[in-house]
Design a protein around this motif. Structure first.
Motif, PDB file in Angstrom:
ATOM      1  N   ASP A   1     -21.721 -70.929 -47.195  1.00  0.00           N
ATOM      2  CA  ASP A   1     -22.552 -69.746 -46.982  1.00  0.00           C
ATOM      3  C   ASP A   1     -21.684 -68.582 -46.512  1.00  0.00           C
ATOM      4  OD1 ASP A   1     -24.866 -68.143 -46.673  1.00  0.00           O
ATOM      5  OD2 ASP A   1     -25.045 -68.723 -44.573  1.00  0.00           O
ATOM      6  N   GLY A   2     -20.763 -68.867 -45.588  1.00  0.00           N
ATOM      7  CA  GLY A   2     -19.857 -67.840 -45.100  1.00  0.00           C
ATOM      8  C   GLY A   2     -18.986 -67.281 -46.204  1.00  0.00           C
ATOM      9  N   ALA A   3     -18.532 -68.141 -47.097  1.00  0.00           N
ATOM     10  CA  ALA A   3     -17.704 -67.685 -48.214  1.00  0.00           C
ATOM     11  C   ALA A   3     -18.494 -66.720 -49.101  1.00  0.00           C
ATOM     12  CB  ALA A   3     -17.221 -68.882 -49.036  1.00  0.00           C
ATOM     13  N   GLY A   4     -19.769 -67.032 -49.321  1.00  0.00           N
ATOM     14  CA  GLY A   4     -20.610 -66.158 -50.127  1.00  0.00           C
ATOM     15  C   GLY A   4     -20.831 -64.808 -49.464  1.00  0.00           C
ATOM     16  N   ILE A   5     -21.034 -64.826 -48.156  1.00  0.00           N
ATOM     17  CA  ILE A   5     -21.239 -63.583 -47.404  1.00  0.00           C
ATOM     18  C   ILE A   5     -20.001 -62.701 -47.485  1.00  0.00           C
ATOM     19  CG2 ILE A   5     -21.571 -62.604 -45.091  1.00  0.00           C
ATOM     20  CD1 ILE A   5     -23.189 -65.179 -44.435  1.00  0.00           C
ATOM     21  N   LEU A   6     -18.829 -63.304 -47.271  1.00  0.00           N
ATOM     22  CA  LEU A   6     -17.586 -62.537 -47.304  1.00  0.00           C
ATOM     23  C   LEU A   6     -17.329 -61.957 -48.684  1.00  0.00           C
ATOM     24  CD1 LEU A   6     -15.310 -64.927 -45.220  1.00  0.00           C
ATOM     25  CD2 LEU A   6     -16.252 -62.736 -44.471  1.00  0.00           C
ATOM     26  N   GLY A   7     -17.626 -62.741 -49.718  1.00  0.00           N
ATOM     27  CA  GLY A   7     -17.447 -62.253 -51.072  1.00  0.00           C
ATOM     28  C   GLY A   7     -18.321 -61.046 -51.358  1.00  0.00           C
ATOM     29  N   HIS A   8     -19.537 -61.080 -50.823  1.00  0.00           N
ATOM     30  CA  HIS A   8     -20.464 -59.975 -51.033  1.00  0.00           C
ATOM     31  C   HIS A   8     -20.020 -58.728 -50.271  1.00  0.00           C
ATOM     32  CE1 HIS A   8     -24.247 -57.968 -51.868  1.00  0.00           C
ATOM     33  NE2 HIS A   8     -24.368 -57.694 -50.584  1.00  0.00           N
ATOM     34  N   ILE A   9     -19.542 -58.935 -49.037  1.00  0.00           N
ATOM     35  CA  ILE A   9     -19.180 -57.794 -48.188  1.00  0.00           C
ATOM     36  C   ILE A   9     -17.845 -57.175 -48.609  1.00  0.00           C
ATOM     37  CG2 ILE A   9     -18.544 -57.093 -45.846  1.00  0.00           C
ATOM     38  CD1 ILE A   9     -20.452 -59.205 -44.792  1.00  0.00           C
ATOM     39  N   LEU A  10     -16.842 -58.028 -48.858  1.00  0.00           N
ATOM     40  CA  LEU A  10     -15.491 -57.533 -49.099  1.00  0.00           C
ATOM     41  C   LEU A  10     -15.099 -57.478 -50.570  1.00  0.00           C
ATOM     42  CD1 LEU A  10     -13.610 -59.402 -46.223  1.00  0.00           C
ATOM     43  CD2 LEU A  10     -14.512 -57.062 -46.201  1.00  0.00           C
ATOM     44  N   GLY A  11     -15.794 -58.252 -51.407  1.00  0.00           N
ATOM     45  CA  GLY A  11     -15.494 -58.242 -52.828  1.00  0.00           C
ATOM     46  C   GLY A  11     -14.072 -58.683 -53.131  1.00  0.00           C
TER      47      GLY A  11
ATOM     48  N   GLY B   1      -4.760 -68.885 -44.598  1.00  0.00           N
ATOM     49  CA  GLY B   1      -5.755 -69.926 -44.844  1.00  0.00           C
ATOM     50  C   GLY B   1      -6.637 -70.151 -43.629  1.00  0.00           C
ATOM     51  N   SER B   2      -6.036 -70.149 -42.439  1.00  0.00           N
ATOM     52  CA  SER B   2      -6.807 -70.308 -41.206  1.00  0.00           C
ATOM     53  C   SER B   2      -7.661 -69.078 -40.931  1.00  0.00           C
ATOM     54  CB  SER B   2      -5.875 -70.566 -40.022  1.00  0.00           C
ATOM     55  OG  SER B   2      -5.227 -71.805 -40.143  1.00  0.00           O
ATOM     56  N   VAL B   3      -7.126 -67.890 -41.232  1.00  0.00           N
ATOM     57  CA  VAL B   3      -7.910 -66.666 -41.083  1.00  0.00           C
ATOM     58  C   VAL B   3      -9.150 -66.744 -41.958  1.00  0.00           C
ATOM     59  CG1 VAL B   3      -7.975 -64.186 -41.554  1.00  0.00           C
ATOM     60  CG2 VAL B   3      -5.990 -65.175 -40.419  1.00  0.00           C
ATOM     61  N   ALA B   4      -8.969 -67.163 -43.203  1.00  0.00           N
ATOM     62  CA  ALA B   4     -10.100 -67.296 -44.128  1.00  0.00           C
ATOM     63  C   ALA B   4     -11.142 -68.259 -43.582  1.00  0.00           C
ATOM     64  CB  ALA B   4      -9.600 -67.767 -45.497  1.00  0.00           C
ATOM     65  N   GLN B   5     -10.684 -69.366 -43.007  1.00  0.00           N
ATOM     66  CA  GLN B   5     -11.603 -70.359 -42.453  1.00  0.00           C
ATOM     67  C   GLN B   5     -12.360 -69.799 -41.258  1.00  0.00           C
ATOM     68  OE1 GLN B   5     -12.132 -72.980 -44.050  1.00  0.00           O
ATOM     69  NE2 GLN B   5     -13.119 -74.503 -42.737  1.00  0.00           N
ATOM     70  N   ILE B   6     -11.668 -69.059 -40.398  1.00  0.00           N
ATOM     71  CA  ILE B   6     -12.313 -68.436 -39.239  1.00  0.00           C
ATOM     72  C   ILE B   6     -13.419 -67.489 -39.696  1.00  0.00           C
ATOM     73  CG2 ILE B   6     -11.967 -66.782 -37.353  1.00  0.00           C
ATOM     74  CD1 ILE B   6      -9.161 -68.026 -36.984  1.00  0.00           C
ATOM     75  N   LEU B   7     -13.121 -66.673 -40.696  1.00  0.00           N
ATOM     76  CA  LEU B   7     -14.097 -65.706 -41.174  1.00  0.00           C
ATOM     77  C   LEU B   7     -15.295 -66.384 -41.832  1.00  0.00           C
ATOM     78  CD1 LEU B   7     -11.870 -62.849 -42.664  1.00  0.00           C
ATOM     79  CD2 LEU B   7     -12.713 -63.164 -40.335  1.00  0.00           C
ATOM     80  N   LYS B   8     -15.054 -67.476 -42.552  1.00  0.00           N
ATOM     81  CA  LYS B   8     -16.157 -68.192 -43.200  1.00  0.00           C
ATOM     82  C   LYS B   8     -17.118 -68.790 -42.175  1.00  0.00           C
ATOM     83  CE  LYS B   8     -13.522 -69.478 -47.326  1.00  0.00           C
ATOM     84  NZ  LYS B   8     -12.843 -70.606 -48.021  1.00  0.00           N
TER      85      LYS B   8
ATOM     86  N   ALA C   1     -17.449 -67.559 -39.028  1.00  0.00           N
ATOM     87  CA  ALA C   1     -18.020 -66.475 -38.233  1.00  0.00           C
ATOM     88  C   ALA C   1     -19.096 -65.694 -38.979  1.00  0.00           C
ATOM     89  CB  ALA C   1     -16.909 -65.527 -37.787  1.00  0.00           C
ATOM     90  N   ALA C   2     -18.956 -65.555 -40.293  1.00  0.00           N
ATOM     91  CA  ALA C   2     -19.869 -64.695 -41.060  1.00  0.00           C
ATOM     92  C   ALA C   2     -21.338 -65.106 -40.943  1.00  0.00           C
ATOM     93  CB  ALA C   2     -19.427 -64.635 -42.518  1.00  0.00           C
ATOM     94  N   PRO C   3     -21.691 -66.391 -41.123  1.00  0.00           N
ATOM     95  CA  PRO C   3     -23.103 -66.760 -40.978  1.00  0.00           C
ATOM     96  C   PRO C   3     -23.614 -66.566 -39.549  1.00  0.00           C
ATOM     97  CG  PRO C   3     -21.885 -68.471 -42.153  1.00  0.00           C
ATOM     98  CD  PRO C   3     -20.876 -67.531 -41.569  1.00  0.00           C
ATOM     99  N   ILE C   4     -22.744 -66.753 -38.564  1.00  0.00           N
ATOM    100  CA  ILE C   4     -23.141 -66.551 -37.168  1.00  0.00           C
ATOM    101  C   ILE C   4     -23.362 -65.067 -36.899  1.00  0.00           C
ATOM    102  CG2 ILE C   4     -22.382 -66.806 -34.769  1.00  0.00           C
ATOM    103  CD1 ILE C   4     -20.929 -69.376 -35.642  1.00  0.00           C
ATOM    104  N   LEU C   5     -22.515 -64.206 -37.477  1.00  0.00           N
ATOM    105  CA  LEU C   5     -22.698 -62.759 -37.337  1.00  0.00           C
ATOM    106  C   LEU C   5     -24.027 -62.332 -37.950  1.00  0.00           C
ATOM    107  CD1 LEU C   5     -21.678 -59.950 -36.574  1.00  0.00           C
ATOM    108  CD2 LEU C   5     -20.472 -59.868 -38.773  1.00  0.00           C
ATOM    109  N   LEU C   6     -24.351 -62.853 -39.132  1.00  0.00           N
ATOM    110  CA  LEU C   6     -25.626 -62.494 -39.748  1.00  0.00           C
ATOM    111  C   LEU C   6     -26.795 -63.058 -38.947  1.00  0.00           C
ATOM    112  CD1 LEU C   6     -24.036 -61.346 -42.141  1.00  0.00           C
ATOM    113  CD2 LEU C   6     -25.794 -62.299 -43.640  1.00  0.00           C
TER     114      LEU C   6
END
Length: 213
Positions: A90-100, A119-126, A128-133
């Motif tokens: 879900d986080g990956a989808g959110i990031l793709g939508h926001i950052l393209g 790679g770890s940065v990407a994992q952190i963002l994935k 965090a994104a659903p929690i931010l939403l």
């Protein structure tokens, strides 16, 4: 909560930092650095999206359905047994939508600034994104927001921490797109990769403040 710094410094924010650090094997300090830089950018990008009717409606629908804030009700459980694959996807989808298409560059820039591998940065963002939403979804209910167009003001208030919302959002806007071509990377590369030496009076000053610099 009046802004993102309040979120990061709250018990929920500390739980997010601790749980995400455990999930990725990074230190809590490094994880907090990534989140402190990334969350304003993600929220600023969402605010830009709400400037259009379709963008505002899309976010409003998400916050009133899947991202209604229920994920925040049991963060201990979320991190306790390892973050569920569905949450990460879900986080990956959110990031793709926001950052393209700029997502890899954003992650690489954050990696260069914090010393954490991309790679770890990407994992952190994935994570965090659903929690931010979810946080935003809970805010829409607490503030009785029933109009998609009102989300722009909500996001601006959270970014600016209240009275300075307009000023800090203008800095986020500059950060997201310094030359008007829609590129999220413009000022990110200029400020993050240079260690914050460029644009100190603008977004560099804002993000530098997140680290006490």
């Amino acid at each position: 909560m009046s802004g993102l710094l309040d979120l990061i410094n709250s018990p929920m924010g500390k739980q997010l930092i601790s749980g995400t650090a455990q999930q990725t094997g990074q230190s809590e300090n490094k994880t907090a650095q990534v989140l402190s830089m990334a969350l304003p950018v993600l929220m600023g990008a969402m605010k830009r999206n709400t400037s259009t009717q379709s963008g505002a409606q899309g976010l409003y629908n998400a916050l009133n359905n899947k991202h209604d804030g229920s994920i925040l009700d049991n963060l201990g459980g979320l991190f306790g047994g390892g973050v569920d694959r569905e949450v990460v996807d879900d986080g990956a989808g959110i990031l793709g939508h926001i950052l393209g298409a700029k997502q890899p560059q954003v992650e690489n820039a954050l990696s260069s600034r914090t010393g954490i591998d991309s790679g770890s940065v990407a994992q952190i963002l994935k994570i965090a994104a659903p929690i931010l939403l979810g946080f935003l979804g809970k805010q829409t209910r607490q503030q009785n927001i029933n109009d998609p167009q009102a989300l722009n003001g909500l996001l601006g208030g959270l970014l600016g921490g209240g009275s300075s919302a307009n000023k800090q959002q203008s800095l986020i806007e500059t950060f997201l797109d310094s030359d008007g071509d829609g590129s999220v990377l413009d000022d990110l590369a200029g400020m993050v990769l240079s260690g914050g030496k460029q644009k100190r009076s603008g977004i560099g000053g804002l993000l530098g403040g997140l680290f006490g610099k």
